[in-house]
Enzyme design. Sequence first.
Site, PDB file in Angstrom:
ATOM      1  N   ASP A  44      10.201   3.758  -6.206  1.00 20.91           N
ATOM      2  CA  ASP A  44       8.976   3.843  -5.408  1.00 20.91           C
ATOM      3  C   ASP A  44       7.779   3.544  -6.307  1.00 20.91           C
ATOM      4  O   ASP A  44       7.583   4.200  -7.320  1.00 20.91           O
ATOM      5  CB  ASP A  44       8.854   5.232  -4.771  1.00 20.91           C
ATOM      6  CG  ASP A  44       7.900   5.245  -3.596  1.00 20.91           C
ATOM      7  OD1 ASP A  44       6.807   4.651  -3.721  1.00 20.91           O
ATOM      8  OD2 ASP A  44       8.235   5.843  -2.557  1.00 20.91           O
ATOM      9  N   SER A  98       5.076   3.580   1.695  1.00 19.60           N
ATOM     10  CA  SER A  98       6.520   3.728   1.495  1.00 19.60           C
ATOM     11  C   SER A  98       7.281   3.774   2.812  1.00 19.60           C
ATOM     12  O   SER A  98       8.422   3.325   2.884  1.00 19.60           O
ATOM     13  CB  SER A  98       6.808   4.992   0.695  1.00 19.60           C
ATOM     14  OG  SER A  98       6.264   4.866  -0.584  1.00 19.60           O
ATOM     15  N   ASP A 310       6.052   6.434  -8.286  1.00 17.51           N
ATOM     16  CA  ASP A 310       4.881   6.271  -7.417  1.00 17.51           C
ATOM     17  C   ASP A 310       3.872   7.396  -7.619  1.00 17.51           C
ATOM     18  O   ASP A 310       2.667   7.157  -7.686  1.00 17.51           O
ATOM     19  CB  ASP A 310       5.365   6.240  -5.966  1.00 17.51           C
ATOM     20  CG  ASP A 310       4.240   6.180  -4.950  1.00 17.51           C
ATOM     21  OD1 ASP A 310       3.556   5.140  -4.904  1.00 17.51           O
ATOM     22  OD2 ASP A 310       4.051   7.163  -4.208  1.00 17.51           O
ATOM     23  N   HIS A 314       0.072   6.940  -8.799  1.00 16.80           N
ATOM     24  CA  HIS A 314      -1.086   7.324  -7.985  1.00 16.80           C
ATOM     25  C   HIS A 314      -2.136   8.033  -8.831  1.00 16.80           C
ATOM     26  O   HIS A 314      -3.328   7.904  -8.600  1.00 16.80           O
ATOM     27  CB  HIS A 314      -0.668   8.254  -6.850  1.00 16.80           C
ATOM     28  CG  HIS A 314      -0.200   7.538  -5.617  1.00 16.80           C
ATOM     29  ND1 HIS A 314      -1.047   6.787  -4.837  1.00 16.80           N
ATOM     30  CD2 HIS A 314       1.022   7.473  -5.035  1.00 16.80           C
ATOM     31  CE1 HIS A 314      -0.359   6.278  -3.817  1.00 16.80           C
ATOM     32  NE2 HIS A 314       0.904   6.674  -3.920  1.00 16.80           N
ATOM     33  N   ASP A 352       9.535  -0.470  -3.292  1.00 17.87           N
ATOM     34  CA  ASP A 352       8.945  -0.592  -1.957  1.00 17.87           C
ATOM     35  C   ASP A 352       7.568  -1.229  -2.025  1.00 17.87           C
ATOM     36  O   ASP A 352       7.096  -1.833  -1.068  1.00 17.87           O
ATOM     37  CB  ASP A 352       8.910   0.773  -1.249  1.00 17.87           C
ATOM     38  CG  ASP A 352       8.298   1.879  -2.106  1.00 17.87           C
ATOM     39  OD1 ASP A 352       7.955   1.632  -3.277  1.00 17.87           O
ATOM     40  OD2 ASP A 352       8.178   3.000  -1.578  1.00 17.87           O
ATOM     41  N   HIS A 353       6.929  -1.111  -3.206  1.00 18.60           N
ATOM     42  CA  HIS A 353       5.600  -1.691  -3.428  1.00 18.60           C
ATOM     43  C   HIS A 353       5.197  -1.355  -4.847  1.00 18.60           C
ATOM     44  O   HIS A 353       5.881  -0.563  -5.505  1.00 18.60           O
ATOM     45  CB  HIS A 353       4.561  -1.104  -2.450  1.00 18.60           C
ATOM     46  CG  HIS A 353       4.571   0.397  -2.455  1.00 18.60           C
ATOM     47  ND1 HIS A 353       4.026   1.145  -3.479  1.00 18.60           N
ATOM     48  CD2 HIS A 353       5.111   1.285  -1.586  1.00 18.60           C
ATOM     49  CE1 HIS A 353       4.218   2.416  -3.234  1.00 18.60           C
ATOM     50  NE2 HIS A 353       4.895   2.549  -2.093  1.00 18.60           N
TER      51      HIS A 353
HETATM   52 MG    MG Z   1       9.299   7.276  -1.686  1.00 16.62          MG
HETATM   53 ZN    ZN Z   2       2.587   5.849  -2.949  1.00 19.53          ZN
END
Ligand code: MG
Ligand code: ZN
Length: 546
Positions: A44, A98, A310, A314, A352-353
């Site tokens: 993620d 996500s 992720d 962030h 996912d990104h």
């Molecule tokens: Mg996730």
């Molecule tokens: Zn995120």
Amino acid sequence: MNKFLRIFALLSMVGFSSLTIYGNETDNDTDSDKIKNVILIIGDGMGPAQVGLLEAYARQSKTPVLKTRTTAFKRMMNEGGVLGVSMTYAANVLVTDSAASATQLAIGKPAKPETIGVDSQGYPRESVLVIAKKMGKATGLVSDVRITHSTPAAFAAHQPHRSLENEIALDMLATGPDVMLSGGLRHWIPEQANDHSSAIYKQLSQMTDGAINFNSKRSDERNLLSEAQQQGYQLAFTNKQMQKANAKETEKLLGLFTNSAFPDAIITDRDRNNPERTIPTLKEMTSKAIGILDNNDQGFFLMIESGLIDWAAHYNDTGTMLHEMLKMNETLNYVLDWANGRDDTLIVVTADHETGGFGFSYSGADIPEPEDLPGSVFKNRSYTTNFNFGPTNVLDKIYQQKLSYTEIFSRKFDQLNAEQKTPAALMAIINQNTEFDITEQQAARILETEDNPYYVQGHKSLSARRVPRIDANDAFFVYHLDDNRQNLLAIEVATRQSVVWSNGTHTASPVLVFAKGNEQVTAPFVQFMGHPELGQKIIKIMTDQK
Ligand code: MG
Ligand code: ZN
């Protein structure tokens, strides 16, 4: 290709075409491209630069944890893997979250942000996991966040919004993957569990071996744990309980090891050899999941999420992100070891990104001293640059971070009394736990946005920059407008880390797609795809190969 190989390839082509002409024995000639198992690994927030951080650390640091200096990603390519690229955007918008991204991978169709398991029109669609189940395969979901969090949820639930985790838990139970290992106990226990004098509280305390400080988020009295047991799930709340779960006696295992998400990878690495540790690592969960799922003769589908990359991104927390990438690396290495020598297993690793717009960068700060080079071109002058291109020891310093930015604030600074929450105190905590020391003045800048008494009591001038730094116009650059201290800390150390972050949310950067299996099935991944298409390819390979 050498001569021998060329002749061999020619012979095998002739062999295959003659089988095609005679049209029989198809079982034999397709043996090599039969895919029984599909393992999808999602990092993620793991954009190309996050993979690059791990790669740079492995190759360029002074004392790498990875002794061979070979990451699992590099190894996957060395061992016959292929590489593709994919755009991650959600339906009709530029960026994704996500939920939409996992949905697009799971159902192979465009999906809107913040939706779970539904197409862009809002219709529920079968996920690759459900399709696998219908084919008679075993299925599993593993994540270090919460099992009801967006990434795993999209494979086994259909909901209008990702925040509906209580409803997602019900959906997941109804879908019934054979193995679910993650966190998020709070969505599976009745509201009454919050009453510490209740019978259910006592029962849960016992079941969980006192390892989880649980707190129900449900607003009903459904006990999804007992519902899961009725459906044949064995339950596990600690690593020991998970390891004891006997694959011969059960095909179904629900493991929920934390109330919410797992601790970050710096904590995991620190506690790795602690005999008191109750939370399994991502690798341990992966190993258990595969151990159970592999008992199914029809094969299995397993999605593994390394979800906290992720979260670190962030907060623009480079050190924690590196540890999260090392966790991903360890897990991927395990999967590659398990699949070594098999051509019946497709492994796809992607993100996912991208999160944070992360990258190493050069700057005009601390330009290195001139250096003498032995080469003839430098006979009459020393080597100098106009910029600082980033010393490699930055990688070791990034790795040596002792606490995540979140822990620095929540576990340390926030525990101080109001009058102790001074810039000097914050500076001391940061300088004890990171290799990038800050000054008191920098600490003051980080605290400018804080609603704390220190500033109310006559240091208001320091707040002058508060508005431009957290105004909604700057929302691109922070995650939570009311909790951006981590991001502000990142800004203060960025130059010395040779790091830039473009924001505290997600970017639309294309992501990498690593695939390994056999040549026939991995060839379609050497493409510039979009995530719905990537999802379709995985579904097609799995369903074509029955
Ligand atoms: Mg996730
Ligand atoms: Zn995120």
